[in-house]
Design a protein around this motif. Structure first.
Motif, short mmCIF file in Angstrom:
data_model
loop_
_atom_site.label_atom_id
_atom_site.label_comp_id
_atom_site.label_asym_id
_atom_site.label_seq_id
_atom_site.Cartn_x
_atom_site.Cartn_y
_atom_site.Cartn_z
N UNK A 283 14.68 -7.03 -7.66
CA UNK A 283 14.08 -6.01 -8.26
C UNK A 283 13.44 -4.73 -6.98
N UNK A 284 13.08 -3.83 -7.55
CA UNK A 284 12.58 -2.56 -6.62
C UNK A 284 11.57 -1.91 -6.87
N UNK A 285 10.88 -1.42 -5.93
CA UNK A 285 9.60 -0.43 -6.37
C UNK A 285 9.64 0.97 -5.71
N UNK A 286 9.73 1.86 -6.48
CA UNK A 286 10.23 3.07 -6.09
C UNK A 286 8.86 4.35 -6.07
N UNK A 287 8.84 5.25 -5.25
CA UNK A 287 7.75 5.98 -5.20
C UNK A 287 8.03 7.17 -6.24
N UNK B 110 7.69 -7.76 3.75
CA UNK B 110 7.69 -9.12 4.34
C UNK B 110 7.12 -10.14 3.59
N UNK B 111 6.31 -9.85 2.34
CA UNK B 111 5.66 -10.63 1.59
C UNK B 111 6.08 -10.95 0.24
N UNK B 112 5.78 -12.37 -0.26
CA UNK B 112 6.43 -12.39 -1.47
C UNK B 112 6.01 -11.66 -2.72
N UNK B 113 6.76 -11.08 -3.53
CA UNK B 113 6.31 -10.34 -4.54
C UNK B 113 7.05 -10.56 -5.92
N UNK B 114 6.46 -9.91 -6.99
CA UNK B 114 7.22 -10.12 -8.23
C UNK B 114 7.13 -8.92 -8.96
N UNK C 25 16.51 -13.72 -1.22
CA UNK C 25 16.04 -12.76 -2.28
C UNK C 25 15.19 -11.70 -1.83
N UNK C 26 15.08 -10.57 -2.16
CA UNK C 26 14.35 -9.31 -1.66
C UNK C 26 14.03 -8.68 -3.11
N UNK C 27 12.76 -7.85 -2.57
CA UNK C 27 12.26 -6.85 -3.63
C UNK C 27 12.43 -5.55 -2.46
N UNK C 28 13.14 -4.66 -3.07
CA UNK C 28 13.35 -3.45 -2.06
C UNK C 28 12.44 -2.26 -2.28
N UNK C 29 11.85 -1.66 -1.29
CA UNK C 29 10.58 -0.83 -1.52
C UNK C 29 11.28 0.52 -0.85
N UNK C 30 11.44 1.46 -2.22
CA UNK C 30 12.14 2.82 -1.92
C UNK C 30 11.20 3.91 -1.63
N UNK C 31 11.06 4.37 -0.51
CA UNK C 31 10.07 5.82 -0.35
C UNK C 31 10.26 6.91 -0.84
N UNK C 32 9.36 7.86 -0.79
CA UNK C 32 9.76 9.35 -1.50
C UNK C 32 10.77 9.88 -0.41
#
Length: 607
Positions: free
Chosen positions: A160-164, A194-198, A130-137
């Protein structure tokens, strides 16, 4: 025959009244003038504004400056308002990083929990993880969606995802599965990996439920009761958002720093009271009333309250040229409010509303600064300038020119910096009081609570009603009625809350609803104007009881406000008091009372 000018130097405006006085004492009012006050009231910086107001009024009267026999001033008392924080200066978040900035268009839906992983390392994630993807600029939305779909096919559980960039919806529309996506995270490179996120995103028109609840965060991250206490500021900061991200970071990543609100000591003639600002405005005002009359107020060194009060003294000392140790505070108004504070650990400019105490302080200065203004103006114009009387007493005389009034009469002079009250008895005696806090403090509260960082915009919100633009051809006013337009409205106001000014609509650049802005505006006026009206009238009432006053006339700039007069009248109605706006000389409305009173005293017989 003499031509006389009365000049009322206020915190916000400088008003002038020009009159011709016959040898027999008969008075003919010629004109009035009003100009925005230059500099802080009661300082030599007022002189340019005085000269402009005089020139404007004399031009309207058709009189030359050299025709003036005398210029009469009021005794001006400067007032400065400032804010002192209660408890903390910034939201403290321990062991957590958060993103809750509410982008305009988050993508997807739901709540996802997983470890943060960089977009470029997505191909290394194992199936079932289970991952949260971090999408850079710099990543195209189509490429991002394609990579996420490939990971789905491999069995990776992308939660889930976090986008710039602002492309959450474009990515979500191309995914095989629905996941929550929060975008417009400017500091994307600071999101810990590498950290737990919601990540939580809800439907348009709704607000998040899990990450705005401390027990919801505790459930997601399996927190202990002690850890749950630490995440309360996070939950508070996320209330009302449509989307949010919370990342749990290693202990010590975010350090806490606090500056205490401190205590203030109120000195009266007979005794003194010490009280913590943390106790709130009600307790502070009770202490102020217990020590009446106030001789001075001091704050605890090294605290917010101490710094604020010393800053007020220093400013007034610099402006008046009087020694700092002679700057005594003669009145204090305290109001509970909120201040948006930047959240430590936030990655997208998050703010949280923190409790604060707003303090308006009235600094007692000597007659010297006003005499300096009079002397300099006499030298510049060659016209005698005299300090003719106390501001509130002059306002009573001016108020008595309102049709239908007579002694005994009480006035409320609500200006920009102070609320003054005076009462005239049947035998002609007057008693007056000056209290700190009026229109400027209301503007400060609106600016603070709405997080505007724009005093001019806050002033417009204070003075004008609001509307919500629902289409290019109609708006819904704050009272619920609808107004239609034949021509289409400017595109920039569409779907915005706007200020209805005479010059047109001014959009308010915030995400606050119309109801929230209206509530903040009205509460600020009640906290300052209604509170000070009752305080002031109780001080001048013959027995100290407001119920023993029959008639009250409201004068001053704030009496022109479209809702203040009604608020004060409603508050006084329960005491059986007849209260309304003045109409000075039957022509000026509530304006020009002090300037008119100054001219009236030239005859020596009051009225």
């Amino acid at each position: 025959m003499a031509i006389v000018a009365g000049v009322d130097i206020g915190n916000s405006t400088t008003e002038v009244c020009i009159a011709r006085v016959s040898d027999s004492g008969e008075m003919q009012f010629l004109s009035s003038g009003i100009i925005k006050t230059t500099g802080i009231k009661g300082t030599t910086a007022n002189i340019p504004g005085i000269r402009m107001a005089l020139a404007d009024a004399l031009k309207s009267a058709g009189v030359d400056m050299h025709d003036l026999k005398q210029i009469r001033f009021n005794e001006a008392t400067p007032v400065i308002g400032d804010l002192a924080m209660e408890t903390i200066t910034e939201t403290i978040i321990t062991e957590s990083t958060m993103i809750g900035h509410n982008p305009g268009t988050p993508g997807g839906l739901g709540l996802g929990v997983g470890k943060t992983v960089a977009f470029g390392e997505l191909d290394q994630v194992l199936s079932g993880e289970k991952v949260i993807v971090v999408i850079p600029a710099g990543i195209d939305f189509a490429d991002a969606a394609q990579s996420l779909n490939w990971a789905f096919d491999r069995g990776v559980l992308i939660e889930g995802a976090i986008a710039c960039q602002d492309d959450a919806v474009l990515i979500a529309n191309r995914l095989e599965k629905t996941i929550p996506i929060v975008d417009e995270v400017t500091l994307i490179d600071k999101v810990p990996l590498g950290m737990l996120a919601a990540v939580e995103v809800t439907e348009p028109g709704n607000t998040i439920q899990t990450l705005s609840n401390p027990y919801g965060i505790a459930t997601v991250f399996h927190l202990t009761p002690e850890e749950t206490k630490m995440v309360v500021p996070i939950a508070r900061a996320l209330i009302g958002n449509r989307s949010a991200v919370v990342v749990r970071t290693p202990q010590g990543d975010v350090k806490a720093r606090t500056i205490p609100a401190g205590a203030i000591t109120i000195f009266g003639q007979r005794h003194r009271e010490e009280i913590d600002v943390d106790a709130g405005s009600t307790k502070i005002m009770q202490a102020v009333e217990r020590v009446q009359p106030v001789v001075d107020v001091k704050g605890e060194p090294g605290t917010n309250a101490g710094g604020m009060l010393e800053r007020v003294r220093q400013v007034m000392s610099d402006l008046t040229g009087q020694p700092l140790n002679q700057m005594n505070i003669q009145d204090l108004l305290s109001v509970d409010t909120f201040i948006p504070q930047e959240v430590r650990g936030g990655l997208a400019g998050e703010f949280a509303l923190e409790n604060a105490v707003a303090l308006a302080a009235m600094v007692k200065t000597s007659r010297l600064p006003m005499q300096q203004i009079a002397d300099q103006l006499t030298a510049q114009l060659g016209i005698p300038v005299v300090i003719a009387g106390v501001e509130a007493n002059m306002a009573v005389l001016g108020a008595l020119t309102t049709p239908g009034t007579d002694k005994p009469l009480a006035i409320l002079d609500m200006g920009g910096g102070s609320t003054d009250a005076a009462i005239a008895t049947r035998d002609g005696k007057t008693h007056s009081i000056h209290l700190a806090g009026a229109g400027d403090m209301v503007t400060m509260l609106i600016n603070s609570e709405l997080g505007l960082n724009d005093i001019d915009l806050a002033e417009d919100i204070k003075k004008h009603s609001l509307a919500k633009v629902e289409s290019l051809y109609h708006v819904r006013l704050e009272d619920g009625t609808v107004r239609f337009y034949e021509e289409h409205l400017p595109p920039q106001v569409f779907a915005r809350v706007v200020i209805l000014k005479e010059s047109g609509m001014v959009p308010i650049p915030t995400t606050h609803s119309l109801e929230k802005i209206r509530h903040v505006r009205r509460e600020a006026k009640k906290k300052v104007f209604v509170t000070n009206a009752l305080r002031a009238l109780a001080r001048v009432a013959p027995t100290g009881n407001v119920r023993h006053i029959e008639f009250v006339v409201m004068v001053g700039g704030s009496a022109l406000d479209f809702e203040v007069a009604d608020m004060v009248a409603d508050a006084l109605a329960e005491y059986g008091i007849v209260c309304g706006r003045g109409n000075i000389r039957g022509t000026e409305g509530p304006r020009n009372a002090v300037a008119t009173g100054l001219v009236l005293t030239y005859t020596g017989d009051g009225r």
